[in-house]
Design a protein around this motif. Structure first.
Motif, PDB file in Angstrom:
ATOM      1  N   GLN A   1     114.830 102.080  66.191  1.00 33.15           N
ATOM      2  CA  GLN A   1     114.791 101.832  67.635  1.00 33.15           C
ATOM      3  C   GLN A   1     113.674 102.564  68.012  1.00 33.15           C
ATOM      4  O   GLN A   1     113.134 103.662  67.621  1.00 33.15           O
ATOM      5  N   LEU A   2     112.747 101.696  68.846  1.00 36.95           N
ATOM      6  CA  LEU A   2     111.496 102.302  69.602  1.00 36.95           C
ATOM      7  C   LEU A   2     111.616 102.056  70.901  1.00 36.95           C
ATOM      8  O   LEU A   2     111.991 100.837  71.410  1.00 36.95           O
ATOM      9  N   VAL A   3     111.598 103.053  71.800  1.00 39.33           N
ATOM     10  CA  VAL A   3     111.793 102.782  73.286  1.00 39.33           C
ATOM     11  C   VAL A   3     110.508 103.403  74.063  1.00 39.33           C
ATOM     12  O   VAL A   3     110.489 104.705  74.071  1.00 39.33           O
TER      13      VAL A   3
ATOM     14  N   SER B   1     105.050 107.239  76.328  1.00 38.42           N
ATOM     15  CA  SER B   1     105.895 107.952  75.445  1.00 38.42           C
ATOM     16  C   SER B   1     106.651 106.952  74.770  1.00 38.42           C
ATOM     17  O   SER B   1     106.850 105.828  75.226  1.00 38.42           O
ATOM     18  N   CYS B   2     106.877 107.022  73.426  1.00 39.47           N
ATOM     19  CA  CYS B   2     107.699 106.225  72.366  1.00 39.47           C
ATOM     20  C   CYS B   2     108.671 107.250  71.844  1.00 39.47           C
ATOM     21  O   CYS B   2     108.345 108.210  71.225  1.00 39.47           O
ATOM     22  N   ALA B   3     109.915 107.239  72.126  1.00 40.48           N
ATOM     23  CA  ALA B   3     111.172 107.595  71.481  1.00 40.48           C
ATOM     24  C   ALA B   3     111.567 106.665  70.219  1.00 40.48           C
ATOM     25  O   ALA B   3     111.942 105.600  70.405  1.00 40.48           O
ATOM     26  N   ALA B   4     111.308 107.560  68.863  1.00 41.57           N
ATOM     27  CA  ALA B   4     111.892 106.697  67.683  1.00 41.57           C
ATOM     28  C   ALA B   4     112.997 107.236  67.247  1.00 41.57           C
ATOM     29  O   ALA B   4     113.510 108.357  67.204  1.00 41.57           O
ATOM     30  N   SER B   5     113.747 106.410  66.635  1.00 45.75           N
ATOM     31  CA  SER B   5     115.221 106.717  65.896  1.00 45.75           C
ATOM     32  C   SER B   5     115.328 105.871  64.857  1.00 45.75           C
ATOM     33  O   SER B   5     114.939 104.646  64.870  1.00 45.75           O
TER      34      SER B   5
ATOM     35  N   LYS C   1     110.371 116.222  67.418  1.00 47.20           N
ATOM     36  CA  LYS C   1     111.099 115.310  68.717  1.00 47.20           C
ATOM     37  C   LYS C   1     111.188 113.818  68.180  1.00 47.20           C
ATOM     38  O   LYS C   1     111.525 113.116  69.034  1.00 47.20           O
ATOM     39  N   ASN C   2     110.636 113.452  67.269  1.00 41.41           N
ATOM     40  CA  ASN C   2     110.433 111.870  66.957  1.00 41.41           C
ATOM     41  C   ASN C   2     109.851 111.248  68.292  1.00 41.41           C
ATOM     42  O   ASN C   2     110.286 110.161  68.481  1.00 41.41           O
ATOM     43  N   MET C   3     108.828 111.374  68.628  1.00 46.60           N
ATOM     44  CA  MET C   3     108.094 111.208  69.684  1.00 46.60           C
ATOM     45  C   MET C   3     106.480 110.859  69.417  1.00 46.60           C
ATOM     46  O   MET C   3     106.070 111.393  68.683  1.00 46.60           O
TER      47      MET C   3
END
Length: 120
Positions: free
Chosen positions: A3-5, A21-25, A76-78
């Motif tokens: 997931q990338l948001v 910003s992009c939050a990755a998981s 932070k996986n950011m």
């Protein structure tokens, strides 16, 4: 599941700044290069920038070099994109993408995107 948001887009005037910003998981973030790509209205995808897994290597498209800065926080996986001196031609949907390298064709999976509009 990967997931990338993305977040941080908006409407700004020419010359102003934005930070995306992009939050990755869902994957081992530090093991992958990451890219930012964009799509302007009526145009195809344009690669903007890429950064290596540890952040030591960065690449930029000529159109944004000197104005945009890519960075990442692996704790932070950011992923981030600092955009300065924005121009109307920077108007686009911006996507962060998981990549296999630093080249303009190395990105694969991307998020839903965030709209950036530069207009007076």
């Amino acid at each position: 599941e990967v997931q990338l948001v993305e977040s941080g887009g908006g409407l700004v005037q020419p010359g102003e700044s934005l930070r995306l910003s992009c939050a990755a998981s869902g994957f081992a973030f530090i093991d992958y290069s990451m890219s930012w790509v964009r799509q302007a209205p009526g145009k195809g995808l344009e690669w903007v920038s890429a950064i290596s897994g540890l952040g030591g290597l960065k690449r930029y498209a000529d159109s944004v070099k000197g104005r945009f800065t890519i960075s990442r926080d692996n704790a932070k996986n950011m992923l981030y994109l600092e955009m300065n001196s924005l121009k109307p031609e920077d108007t686009a949907v911006y996507y962060c993408a998981k990549a296999s390298g630093l080249g303009p064709r190395d990105f694969n999976f991307r998020g839903p995107g965030t709209q950036v509009t530069v207009s007076s």
